[in-house]
Design a protein around this motif. Structure first.
Motif, short mmCIF file in Angstrom:
data_model
loop_
_atom_site.label_atom_id
_atom_site.label_comp_id
_atom_site.label_asym_id
_atom_site.label_seq_id
_atom_site.Cartn_x
_atom_site.Cartn_y
_atom_site.Cartn_z
N LYS A 6 0.84 -1.20 0.00
CA LYS A 6 0.00 0.00 0.00
C LYS A 6 0.88 1.25 0.00
O LYS A 6 1.86 1.33 0.75
N GLY A 184 -7.42 8.44 6.61
CA GLY A 184 -6.26 7.55 6.71
C GLY A 184 -6.61 6.10 6.45
O GLY A 184 -5.80 5.19 6.62
N ASP A 187 -5.02 2.48 4.75
CA ASP A 187 -4.26 1.45 5.48
C ASP A 187 -5.14 0.24 5.78
O ASP A 187 -4.66 -0.90 5.78
N VAL A 243 0.89 6.78 11.99
CA VAL A 243 1.54 6.43 10.74
C VAL A 243 0.72 5.31 10.09
O VAL A 243 0.68 5.17 8.87
MG MG Z 1 -1.98 7.34 6.34
#
Ligand code: MG
Ligand code: ADP
Ligand code: ASP
Length: 439
Positions: A6, A184, A187, A243
């Motif tokens: 990814k 985000g 992920d 992260v």
């Molecule tokens: Mg991210």
């Protein structure tokens, strides 16, 4: 060997980054399924495509013209294609998309198009088939991921393709309405694809050389963590070391697939391995993370421990207001409920009144503007004195601790501090546990 790989927003923010991505994919034949994010920031004052898309939605909602962010989005994609010398084949798609926004497309559909178009471009550049995750990732009507159904559907989608590019961040309901994860969320897509493909490794490529021991925006050049367990990472990412999206761990963990966080801009760095069990621990503390935006309610009542149902009555008040708590440390005559400040704003007084009615405390008060910092490490169980070192480091900086909570796993200590002390505290704790010569 099969790897699902990814790439985050910064890794796909420009044509130059696309070239690095292509080199990484081509370098290893086992990197077969590629999950793409929307173009992120090219420089620090840049705007992510997802944010531009959300601006389009918000402007249109109040009947304002959204041509400016829309043309920014379009030119970012056009520029990437032009520089990569591949045809910009989505002109018509973009025109249609413009009309869809005008006709009241949902916020989540609009937000999802950054990944959608970017993955199509990457597929073209790599000469891999494009597989739309709207056909694999299933959400229920409330926008909650249906994980088992997703796993079956994705496996079917991947079955006929040895290689593919898939867009991150979104899926669809069974009726075909596009839904997204929270920000985000690409992920999570990578993790779901890794599970469905029964991958040997899930590589997550970003703009830092792995999970760092502290937020690099606060501590300068923190050390990268070589190896972290899923449990440690869960604590760290929940507390803001984002992260990796905090929900990205579950799908791969279930199958025992390790995650490797790597840096697109520094392929020589081996990054961080995230595994179920790690034998050796590099130090007492694996990482430090924190978040602002908390509040706490302090409740005091003599002999509360003897009062049957005291805790339940407190929690019932919160439950009725649909507020969940973050931490619940208690003493003999005291109980503290740590909450997200966002859940309190506007009804603080009512909540206090309801708690007063429910448990008749001797004293009750609310403290706002708190931050939480978690010190996490599998090495802490065997290292007495860790808490003392932590408190000592904070005391030296004259930082007042408002609450302490040690998780029952003995793998983390969480402190609540005044929000204004956040940065100073993080630096002090880092300096205490990571001696300078190790940096
Ligand atoms: Mg991210
Ligand atoms: P991507 O777009 O690749 O998904 P993100 O911006 O979501 O990347 O995550 C990477 C960023 O996370 C880093 O650039 C860094 O600023 C931030 N970050 C915060 N805490 C940490 C940490 N403990 N370790 C590494 N990065 C962190
Ligand atoms: N593009 C989305 C975001 O900016 C999802 C992601 O990058 O993972 O949040």
């Amino acid at each position: 060997m099969l790897k699902v790989i990814k790439f985050g927003g910064t890794s796909l923010a420009s044509a130059e980054q696309f070239r690095k991505v292509a080199a990484i994919v081509r370098e290893d034949k086992s990197r077969r399924y590629v999950v793409a994010s929307a173009p992120g920031k090219r420089f620090s004052s840049d705007t992510k495509v997802t944010d531009l898309l959300l601006s389009c939605y918000r402007l249109h909602r109040v009947r304002e013209n959204f041509d400016e962010p829309f043309s920014c989005i379009r030119s970012r994609f056009e520029e990437i294609c032009a520089e990569l010398e591949i045809p910009f084949a989505f002109g018509e798609d973009f025109d249609r998309f413009y009309q869809e926004i005008k006709n009241g497309a949902t916020e989540e559909y609009i937000a999802s198009r950054g990944e959608h178009f970017n993955a199509k471009i990457l597929a073209e550049f790599l000469q891999f088939p494009f597989l739309d995750t709207a056909e694999g990732i299933v959400f229920d009507e409330n926008g909650v991921l249906m994980e088992e159904k997703t796993n079956e559907n994705l496996a079917l989608l991947l079955k006929n393709h040895t290689r593919a590019v898939l867009p991150g961040f979104y899926g669809a309901t069974e009726k075909g309405e596009v839904r997204t994860f929270s920000r985000g969320g690409s992920d999570i897509t990578g993790s779901l694809v890794a599970r469905a493909a029964k991958a040997d490794l899930y590589e997550n490529w970003t703009d830092v050389s792995g999970l760092l021991m502290a937020d690099p925006r606060i501590v300068s050049s923190p050390k990268a963590i070589e190896c972290v367990t899923y449990r440690e990472l869960r604590e760290l990412s929940y507390m803001g070391a984002n992260v990796l999206h905090e929900d990205a761990i579950f799908p791969v963990r279930r199958e025992g697939i390790p995650i490797n966080i790597r840096n697109t801009n520094d392929t020589a760095a081996t990054g961080t391995m995230i595994v179920e069990n790690a034998e050796k621990s590099a130090g007492i503390v694996t990482g430090i993370a924190g978040k602002k935006g908390f509040g706490a309610i302090y409740i005091e009542k003599g002999m509360m421990n003897r009062e049957l149902g005291f805790g339940r009555r407190v929690l019932e008040v919160l439950e009725n207001r649909k507020i969940s708590f973050e931490h619940l440390p208690s003493g003999i005559d005291t109980m503290t409920v740590v909450l997200n400040r966002g859940d309190l704003v506007g009804h603080e007084n009512e909540l206090i009144r309801e708690l007063q009615m429910a448990v008749q405390p001797d004293r009750i008060h609310l403290v706002e503007n708190l931050c939480l910092i978690a010190v996490v490490g599998r090495g802490m169980i065997n290292s007495p004195g860790t808490a003392a070192r932590l408190f000592g480091a904070l005391a030296k900086e004259k930082i007042n601790i408002r609450m302490i909570d040690q998780g029952s796993s003995e793998m983390n200590i969480i402190v609540a501090l005044e929000e204004q002390d956040y940065e100073k505290a993080l630096k002090a704790i880092y300096a205490e546990f990571v001696p300078e010569e190790e940096n």
